[in-house]
Design a protein around this motif. Structure first.
Motif, short mmCIF file in Angstrom:
data_model
loop_
_atom_site.label_atom_id
_atom_site.label_comp_id
_atom_site.label_asym_id
_atom_site.label_seq_id
_atom_site.Cartn_x
_atom_site.Cartn_y
_atom_site.Cartn_z
N ALA A 23 0.82 -1.22 0.00
CA ALA A 23 0.00 0.00 0.00
C ALA A 23 0.85 1.27 0.00
CB ALA A 23 -0.93 -0.01 1.21
N SER A 24 2.14 1.15 0.32
CA SER A 24 2.99 2.34 0.36
C SER A 24 3.66 2.63 -0.97
CB SER A 24 4.06 2.17 1.44
OG SER A 24 4.83 1.02 1.14
N GLY A 25 3.28 1.87 -2.01
CA GLY A 25 3.84 2.11 -3.34
C GLY A 25 2.89 2.91 -4.20
N TYR A 26 3.29 3.19 -5.42
CA TYR A 26 2.48 4.04 -6.30
C TYR A 26 1.17 3.36 -6.72
CZ TYR A 26 6.34 7.37 -6.88
OH TYR A 26 7.32 8.29 -6.68
N THR A 27 1.24 2.08 -7.12
CA THR A 27 -0.01 1.43 -7.53
C THR A 27 -0.88 1.18 -6.30
OG1 THR A 27 0.99 -0.78 -7.45
CG2 THR A 27 1.00 0.34 -9.58
N GLY A 28 -0.24 0.93 -5.15
CA GLY A 28 -0.99 0.77 -3.90
C GLY A 28 -1.76 2.03 -3.57
N THR A 47 -0.57 -3.08 3.69
CA THR A 47 0.75 -3.52 4.16
C THR A 47 1.89 -2.66 3.64
OG1 THR A 47 1.61 -5.07 2.47
CG2 THR A 47 -0.13 -5.90 3.92
N SER A 48 2.94 -2.60 4.44
CA SER A 48 4.23 -2.02 4.07
C SER A 48 5.25 -2.56 5.05
CB SER A 48 4.17 -0.49 4.17
OG SER A 48 5.47 0.05 4.29
N GLU A 49 6.43 -2.87 4.55
CA GLU A 49 7.50 -3.30 5.45
C GLU A 49 8.19 -2.06 6.04
OE1 GLU A 49 7.33 -6.82 5.70
OE2 GLU A 49 5.69 -6.10 4.42
N THR A 50 8.54 -1.14 5.17
CA THR A 50 9.29 0.06 5.59
C THR A 50 8.51 0.91 6.60
OG1 THR A 50 10.17 0.07 3.36
CG2 THR A 50 10.58 2.04 4.67
N PHE A 51 7.19 1.04 6.38
CA PHE A 51 6.39 1.97 7.20
C PHE A 51 5.44 1.25 8.16
CE2 PHE A 51 7.38 4.05 3.12
CZ PHE A 51 8.09 5.15 3.58
N ALA A 88 0.22 -5.45 -4.78
CA ALA A 88 0.88 -4.35 -5.49
C ALA A 88 2.35 -4.35 -5.09
CB ALA A 88 0.20 -3.03 -5.15
N LEU A 89 2.99 -5.48 -5.36
CA LEU A 89 4.35 -5.74 -4.87
C LEU A 89 5.31 -5.94 -6.03
CD1 LEU A 89 3.18 -8.48 -2.34
CD2 LEU A 89 4.03 -6.21 -1.71
N PRO A 90 6.61 -5.75 -5.78
CA PRO A 90 7.58 -6.04 -6.85
C PRO A 90 7.50 -7.51 -7.27
CG PRO A 90 8.63 -4.85 -5.03
CD PRO A 90 7.25 -5.23 -4.57
N VAL A 194 7.69 8.47 -15.40
CA VAL A 194 8.66 7.87 -14.48
C VAL A 194 8.01 7.02 -13.38
CG1 VAL A 194 10.66 8.39 -13.00
CG2 VAL A 194 10.20 9.81 -14.99
N SER A 195 6.74 7.29 -13.05
CA SER A 195 6.08 6.48 -12.01
C SER A 195 5.95 5.03 -12.43
CB SER A 195 4.69 7.06 -11.69
OG SER A 195 3.87 7.03 -12.84
N GLY A 196 6.12 4.76 -13.72
CA GLY A 196 6.08 3.38 -14.21
C GLY A 196 7.13 2.51 -13.55
N GLY A 198 7.91 2.67 -10.38
CA GLY A 198 7.63 2.50 -8.95
C GLY A 198 8.25 3.59 -8.10
N ARG A 199 7.99 3.52 -6.79
CA ARG A 199 8.38 4.59 -5.88
C ARG A 199 9.82 4.47 -5.39
NH1 ARG A 199 5.90 6.53 -0.13
NH2 ARG A 199 6.10 8.75 -0.55
N LYS A 200 10.32 3.25 -5.42
CA LYS A 200 11.68 3.05 -4.90
C LYS A 200 12.67 3.79 -5.81
CE LYS A 200 14.60 -0.66 -3.28
NZ LYS A 200 14.88 -2.08 -3.35
N ASP A 326 -3.17 5.89 -18.75
CA ASP A 326 -2.43 6.28 -17.55
C ASP A 326 -1.81 4.98 -17.03
OD1 ASP A 326 -1.73 6.69 -14.80
OD2 ASP A 326 -2.91 8.54 -14.84
N ASN A 327 -0.49 4.94 -16.93
CA ASN A 327 0.17 3.68 -16.53
C ASN A 327 -0.28 3.19 -15.17
OD1 ASN A 327 1.87 6.14 -15.93
ND2 ASN A 327 2.93 4.68 -14.61
N LEU A 328 -0.66 4.12 -14.28
CA LEU A 328 -1.05 3.71 -12.93
C LEU A 328 -2.53 3.33 -12.83
CD1 LEU A 328 0.89 6.37 -10.79
CD2 LEU A 328 1.43 3.94 -11.01
N LYS A 330 -5.39 2.60 -16.00
CA LYS A 330 -5.72 1.50 -16.92
C LYS A 330 -4.51 0.55 -17.04
CE LYS A 330 -8.26 -0.79 -19.94
NZ LYS A 330 -9.19 -1.82 -19.41
N GLY A 331 -3.31 1.09 -16.79
CA GLY A 331 -2.11 0.24 -16.85
C GLY A 331 -1.84 -0.52 -15.56
N ALA A 332 -2.65 -0.32 -14.52
CA ALA A 332 -2.39 -1.02 -13.24
C ALA A 332 -3.65 -1.02 -12.36
CB ALA A 332 -1.20 -0.39 -12.51
#
Ligand SMILES: NC(=O)c1ccc[n+]([C@@H]2O[C@H](COP(=O)([O-])OP(=O)(O)OC[C@H]3O[C@@H](n4cnc5c(N)ncnc54)[C@H](OP(=O)(O)O)[C@@H]3O)[C@@H](O)[C@H]2O)c1
Length: 359
Positions: A23-28, A47-51, A88-90, A194-196, A198-200, A326-328, A330-332
């Motif tokens: 959930a802490s990523g762009y598609t999340g 979910t998020s590991e970092t946060f 919504a994970l790598p 560039v959001s394609g 991801g956030r990392k 929009d990649n995020l 219709k693309g996700a």
């Protein structure tokens, strides 16, 4: 009868519980933003590991006053709290966990590429991994509703398409059963915001590297190539190859694919537009533009629409197709929600009909 076996009629009285892993990523974030406006669902697990332990609104202040949920680590027990789980994970993060999620009775929509390819041998070649559950690849339905709606209706597990493949497959699908085109001549020149990626952060998505320049990457070997070829070949009924040239451009979101294919016969823009409109008749999210109009990422930004423009290059007997998403969305994440709606027997458009943001 358990809650997961509720019919949709009953479910109108109880909101459907949603989990978002990543959930802490762009598609999340896009899933959250769209689902908070969806009348039939409620967010139950993020979910998020970092946060982990933080409120989602601390991670994304745009959610302040809108969502009040703590982030938790990705753990097998999350499936007990939800009826639909979005991953919504790598790539490969949850590949091995799919049987656990499915056994719980949850419906799963995976935004990664882990279950998109039907041939397990493609994973070592394109993703440098051996697939942990090749037996599940057949069960995963490739979630492009315009092509696979019937299978999605009865699916428990969706492999949500990649952003580039969505734009390219939708651009080509109406042609693949015709005799009009030379299927050995497909080239897609595609551009992504560039959001394609991801956030990392990474070196290539660093502001200085990405801003004020257009850079090709992954030429002739991008991971989305086998996904496009799989779907295009299925539609054509024979193996078809695509020359795919992706580019990173200095915008935050949006995607444009300009697809070239040689024509076997003389055709007009008008005839092609008429054919595409017939093929996509009744499709709420595909907009086939009038003859002479080209698709632009501007007009689909932040929306679930795919705009398709058609232009015959009569001097060269070639068709040029422009396809913008929009990649995020219709693309996700928008496509993932479209799939969820279909799986749950809801109106497919629910929560997704907002037009693009322009300017
Ligand atoms: N971006 C797009 O336009 C797009 C389009 C179509 C498909 N996709 C696919 O959708 C998926 C998500 O993409 P994204 O752009 O949203 O990526 P992202 O912004 O990098 O977000 C990734 C999410 O996964 C979590 N995560 C990372 N490693 C993890 C691990 N080992 N265990 C548990 N959680 C982990 C991150 O959480 P923390 O870092 O907070 O722990 C974060 O919430 C990817 O498979 C991507 O290929 C993306």
């Amino acid at each position: 009868m358990g809650q997961k076996a509720l019919t949709i009629k009953q479910a109108h009285f109880t909101m459907i519980k949603i989990g978002i892993a990543g959930a802490s990523g762009y598609t999340g974030l896009e899933l959250i933003r769209l689902l908070v406006q969806h009348p039939d669902v409620e967010l139950a697990v993020l979910t998020s590991e970092t946060f982990q332990g933080q409120n989602i609104a601390e991670v994304f202040p745009s959610l302040n006053g809108v969502v009040d949920l703590k982030l938790q680590p990705l753990d097998d027990s999350i499936v007990k709290e939800c009826e639909v789980l979005f991953l919504a994970l790598p790539h490969t993060t949850a590949m091995a966990k799919l049987p656990v999620y499915l056994q719980s009775g949850c419906k799963v929509i995976d935004l990664s590429a882990d279950y998109r390819l039907k041939d397990p041998k493609a994973y070592p070649d394109w993703y440098s991994v051996t697939h942990t559950h090749p037996e599940l690849l057949k069960q995963a339905v490739y979630g492009l509703p315009e092509l696979h709606r019937e299978s999605i209706q009865s699916a428990r597990f969706i492999a949500n398409p990649g952003c580039y493949p969505t734009s390219v497959i939708l651009a080509l699908a109406p042609l693949l059963k015709t005799e009009w085109v030379d299927l050995n001549s497909i080239i897609s020149d595609s551009k992504s915001g560039v959001s394609g990626a991801g956030r990392k952060p990474s070196l290539t998505t660093h502001f200085t590297e990405a801003n004020e320049g257009v850079s090709p990457y992954g030429l002739a070997e991008h991971r989305h190539t086998p996904e496009m070829e799989q779907e295009i070949s299925n539609l054509a009924g024979k193996p078809v190859r695509v020359t795919f040239s992706p580019h990173l451009i200095p915008m935050t979101r949006g995607m444009l694919s300009t697809v070239y294919i040689n024509l076997n016969q003389t055709l007009t823009d008008e005839k092609l537009v008429e054919h595409y409109r017939e093929f996509y008749k009744g499709e709420s999210f595909i907009r086939v533009l009038n003859p002479g109009k080209f698709a632009s990422s501007h007009h689909v930004l932040s929306s679930n629409f795919c705009d398709i423009g058609l232009k015959v290059d009569s001097r060269n007997q070639r068709l040029i197709i422009t396809s913008a998403i929009d990649n995020l969305i219709k693309g996700a994440s928008g496509q993932a929600i479209q799939n969820m709606n279909i799986m749950l027997g809801l109106d497919e458009k629910t929560g997704l009909m907002a037009p693009g943001i322009f300017p």
